[in-house]
Design a protein around this motif. Structure first.
Motif, PDB file in Angstrom:
ATOM      1  N   CYS A 153       0.782  -8.034  19.014  1.00  0.00           N
ATOM      2  CA  CYS A 153       0.387  -7.839  17.624  1.00  0.00           C
ATOM      3  C   CYS A 153      -1.113  -7.560  17.603  1.00  0.00           C
ATOM      4  O   CYS A 153      -1.560  -6.531  17.114  1.00  0.00           O
ATOM      5  CB  CYS A 153       0.722  -9.090  16.808  1.00  0.00           C
ATOM      6  N   ARG A 183       0.502  -0.577  21.947  1.00  0.00           N
ATOM      7  CA  ARG A 183      -0.049  -0.925  20.642  1.00  0.00           C
ATOM      8  C   ARG A 183      -0.847  -2.220  20.772  1.00  0.00           C
ATOM      9  O   ARG A 183      -0.709  -2.967  21.734  1.00  0.00           O
ATOM     10  CB  ARG A 183       1.051  -1.117  19.591  1.00  0.00           C
ATOM     11  N   LYS A 238      -7.470  -6.600  12.377  1.00  0.00           N
ATOM     12  CA  LYS A 238      -6.199  -7.089  11.850  1.00  0.00           C
ATOM     13  C   LYS A 238      -6.256  -7.336  10.347  1.00  0.00           C
ATOM     14  O   LYS A 238      -7.160  -8.030   9.870  1.00  0.00           O
ATOM     15  CB  LYS A 238      -5.836  -8.429  12.519  1.00  0.00           C
ATOM     16  N   PRO A 239      -5.288  -6.823   9.606  1.00  0.00           N
ATOM     17  CA  PRO A 239      -5.208  -7.134   8.171  1.00  0.00           C
ATOM     18  C   PRO A 239      -4.460  -8.450   7.992  1.00  0.00           C
ATOM     19  O   PRO A 239      -3.246  -8.479   8.075  1.00  0.00           O
ATOM     20  CB  PRO A 239      -4.381  -5.958   7.624  1.00  0.00           C
ATOM     21  N   GLU A 292      -4.833   0.027  14.826  1.00  0.00           N
ATOM     22  CA  GLU A 292      -5.049   0.192  13.385  1.00  0.00           C
ATOM     23  C   GLU A 292      -6.523   0.367  13.032  1.00  0.00           C
ATOM     24  O   GLU A 292      -7.400  -0.286  13.605  1.00  0.00           O
ATOM     25  CB  GLU A 292      -4.474  -1.035  12.644  1.00  0.00           C
ATOM     26  N   GLN A 332      -3.646   4.128  13.601  1.00  0.00           N
ATOM     27  CA  GLN A 332      -2.600   3.530  12.769  1.00  0.00           C
ATOM     28  C   GLN A 332      -3.156   3.169  11.404  1.00  0.00           C
ATOM     29  O   GLN A 332      -4.197   2.540  11.303  1.00  0.00           O
ATOM     30  CB  GLN A 332      -2.060   2.286  13.476  1.00  0.00           C
ATOM     31  N   SER A 372       0.469  -0.975   6.619  1.00  0.00           N
ATOM     32  CA  SER A 372       1.218  -1.027   5.370  1.00  0.00           C
ATOM     33  C   SER A 372       0.311  -1.284   4.160  1.00  0.00           C
ATOM     34  O   SER A 372       0.447  -0.665   3.109  1.00  0.00           O
ATOM     35  CB  SER A 372       2.243  -2.156   5.510  1.00  0.00           C
ATOM     36  N   ARG A 373      -0.620  -2.217   4.353  1.00  0.00           N
ATOM     37  CA  ARG A 373      -1.480  -2.616   3.231  1.00  0.00           C
ATOM     38  C   ARG A 373      -2.467  -1.531   2.835  1.00  0.00           C
ATOM     39  O   ARG A 373      -3.075  -1.592   1.774  1.00  0.00           O
ATOM     40  CB  ARG A 373      -2.220  -3.911   3.585  1.00  0.00           C
ATOM     41  N   LYS A 379       2.160   3.829   8.488  1.00  0.00           N
ATOM     42  CA  LYS A 379       3.183   2.850   8.151  1.00  0.00           C
ATOM     43  C   LYS A 379       3.481   2.906   6.655  1.00  0.00           C
ATOM     44  O   LYS A 379       2.611   3.232   5.849  1.00  0.00           O
ATOM     45  CB  LYS A 379       2.743   1.455   8.592  1.00  0.00           C
ATOM     46  N   ARG A 396       8.578  -0.083   8.238  1.00  0.00           N
ATOM     47  CA  ARG A 396       8.253  -1.421   8.745  1.00  0.00           C
ATOM     48  C   ARG A 396       8.767  -2.554   7.843  1.00  0.00           C
ATOM     49  O   ARG A 396       8.309  -3.673   7.909  1.00  0.00           O
ATOM     50  CB  ARG A 396       6.745  -1.540   8.970  1.00  0.00           C
ATOM     51  N   ASP A 444       9.607   0.067  12.989  1.00  0.00           N
ATOM     52  CA  ASP A 444       9.006  -1.156  13.528  1.00  0.00           C
ATOM     53  C   ASP A 444       9.903  -2.328  13.133  1.00  0.00           C
ATOM     54  O   ASP A 444       9.778  -2.869  12.031  1.00  0.00           O
ATOM     55  CB  ASP A 444       7.600  -1.316  12.926  1.00  0.00           C
ATOM     56  N   HIS A 454       7.904  -6.222  12.491  1.00  0.00           N
ATOM     57  CA  HIS A 454       7.429  -6.643  11.169  1.00  0.00           C
ATOM     58  C   HIS A 454       8.557  -6.618  10.142  1.00  0.00           C
ATOM     59  O   HIS A 454       8.574  -7.413   9.222  1.00  0.00           O
ATOM     60  CB  HIS A 454       6.248  -5.774  10.719  1.00  0.00           C
ATOM     61  N   MET A 494       8.520   0.754  17.343  1.00  0.00           N
ATOM     62  CA  MET A 494       7.282   0.034  17.634  1.00  0.00           C
ATOM     63  C   MET A 494       7.619  -1.448  17.727  1.00  0.00           C
ATOM     64  O   MET A 494       8.125  -2.041  16.772  1.00  0.00           O
ATOM     65  CB  MET A 494       6.242   0.282  16.549  1.00  0.00           C
ATOM     66  N   GLU A 530       6.635  -5.480  18.953  1.00  0.00           N
ATOM     67  CA  GLU A 530       5.622  -6.471  19.343  1.00  0.00           C
ATOM     68  C   GLU A 530       6.152  -7.349  20.476  1.00  0.00           C
ATOM     69  O   GLU A 530       7.275  -7.849  20.422  1.00  0.00           O
ATOM     70  CB  GLU A 530       5.197  -7.311  18.134  1.00  0.00           C
TER      71      GLU A 530
HETATM   72  C1  PEP Z   1       0.750  -3.942  12.683  1.00  0.00           C
HETATM   73  O1  PEP Z   1       1.588  -3.114  13.079  1.00  0.00           O
HETATM   74  O2  PEP Z   1      -0.139  -4.398  13.420  1.00  0.00           O
HETATM   75  C2  PEP Z   1       0.778  -4.395  11.284  1.00  0.00           C
HETATM   76  C3  PEP Z   1      -0.186  -5.160  10.792  1.00  0.00           C
HETATM   77  O3  PEP Z   1       1.854  -3.993  10.603  1.00  0.00           O
HETATM   78  P1  PEP Z   1       2.003  -3.674   9.025  1.00  0.00           P
HETATM   79  O4  PEP Z   1       0.806  -2.882   8.620  1.00  0.00           O
HETATM   80  O5  PEP Z   1       3.279  -2.898   8.964  1.00  0.00           O
HETATM   81  O6  PEP Z   1       2.103  -5.004   8.339  1.00  0.00           O
END
Ligand code: PEP
Ligand code: MN
Length: 295
Positions: free
Chosen positions: A54, A78, A83-84, A116, A134, A137-138, A159, A189, A223, A226, A250, A252
């Motif tokens: 991840c 990946r 990280k979000p 990402e 990447q 999603s957010r 995504k 995802r 994916d 997720h 994709m 993890e």
């Molecule tokens: C990711 O793939 O690292 C991720 C944070 O996924 P998502 O944006 O789909 O939540």
């Protein structure tokens, strides 16, 4: 443009004229635009398996997982350096140091890297280290970020927003395409449907894979990590995704012998499971040749 004579996405030629089949007759009903990342080809030949942690947490953990991905026969690595996270108090990724670790893992394994980018101001930096950018999603509807990655000269993994319709998703892809970059791979995802969070993290929308292939010529992957949030569901969901026409996966992965990852441990599969997923994906026939049942 209809699927099985019933569902239409009639405003799509206005929302995403660069990407929809109807306004691009050379693609007809079945041709797919092939997106190349190094020697990896999305949309043609065997399904592509992207796998990795991840998050890039440590050098050691990332290298161990990257080697496992290579041994399994995975196609790409990946791992999130930025990280979000839902809470600002949680681990936010290792940033530039993480990008350096990913570059080292690519040098050792030869696997192209996707990671990402969350901030338009960092696109140039991430593009320097990654083979594919990447959009998470957010950020699917962060339009300035989409335009910036469209100009970065790298293929993009877009995504689906967790509550985005197909039209909104393709509209987001159009922002990237508008900058002259058609090298976009879509990634389902999981979505926030009513039961999300009850027995799985999100609801894996496999119907959309079929629909994406009907409406656009871009490749699409899934994916299941997720989308389900449950490690035991990842392997069967991977098989289902490929049956539905996904051009790749994709996944993890974690090396639990090194301790529990800080990020998304519940959904990470081990190396043996990844082996089986890659075998399944790579022993298939070529991707089904295109959009089914479009009239
Ligand atoms: C990711 O793939 O690292 C991720 C944070 O996924 P998502 O944006 O789909 O939540
Ligand atoms: Mn994750």
């Amino acid at each position: 443009m209809k699927i099985a004579g019933q569902f239409t996405l009639d405003d799509l030629p206005d929302v995403a004229p660069l990407l929809c089949r109807r306004s691009n007759p050379p693609y007809g009903a079945t041709r797919t635009w092939v997106v190349e990342v190094g020697s990896v080809r999305f949309g043609e030949g065997l399904p592509v398996v992207i796998a990795g942690p991840c998050a890039v947490e440590t050098h050691h953990q990332t290298l161990a997982v990257a080697r496992a991905v290579k041994r399994a026969g995975g196609d790409m690595l990946r791992g999130g350096a930025y990280k979000p996270r839902t809470s600002p108090h949680d681990f936010q990724g290792s940033g530039l140091e993480g990008l350096r670790v990913l570059r080292g893992a690519r040098q050792e394994t030869g696997l192209p890297v996707v990671t990402e980018v969350m901030d338009a101001r960092r696109v140039e930096q991430v593009a320097e280290y990654a083979d594919m950018l990447q959009i998470g999603s957010r950020n699917m509807q962060n339009y300035p970020l989409l335009a910036e990655v469209g100009r970065a000269g790298r293929p993009v993994l877009l995504k689906r927003g967790m509550a985005a319709s197909l039209g909104e998703w393709l509209g987001a892809a159009e922002y990237i395409a508008q900058q002259g970059n058609l090298d976009i791979v879509l990634c389902e995802r999981g979505i926030k449907a009513f039961a999300a969070g009850e027995y799985s993290r999100f609801i894996l929308d496999l119907n959309v894979v079929f629909a994406v292939r009907a409406y656009t010529f871009l490749p699409v992957i899934v994916d299941p990590s997720h989308a389900t949030g449950v490690a035991a569901m990842v392997e069967p969901a991977s098989r289902a995704a490929l049956e539905m026409g996904s051009h790749g996966l994709m996944i993890e992965v974690a090396d639990f012998s090194l301790g529990r990852p800080q990020c998304d441990a519940e959904q990470a599969v081990d190396a043996e499971t990844l082996d089986r997923i890659v075998k399944f994906a790579h022993h298939r026939q070529q991707c089904p040749s295109g959009a089914p049942a479009v009239v």
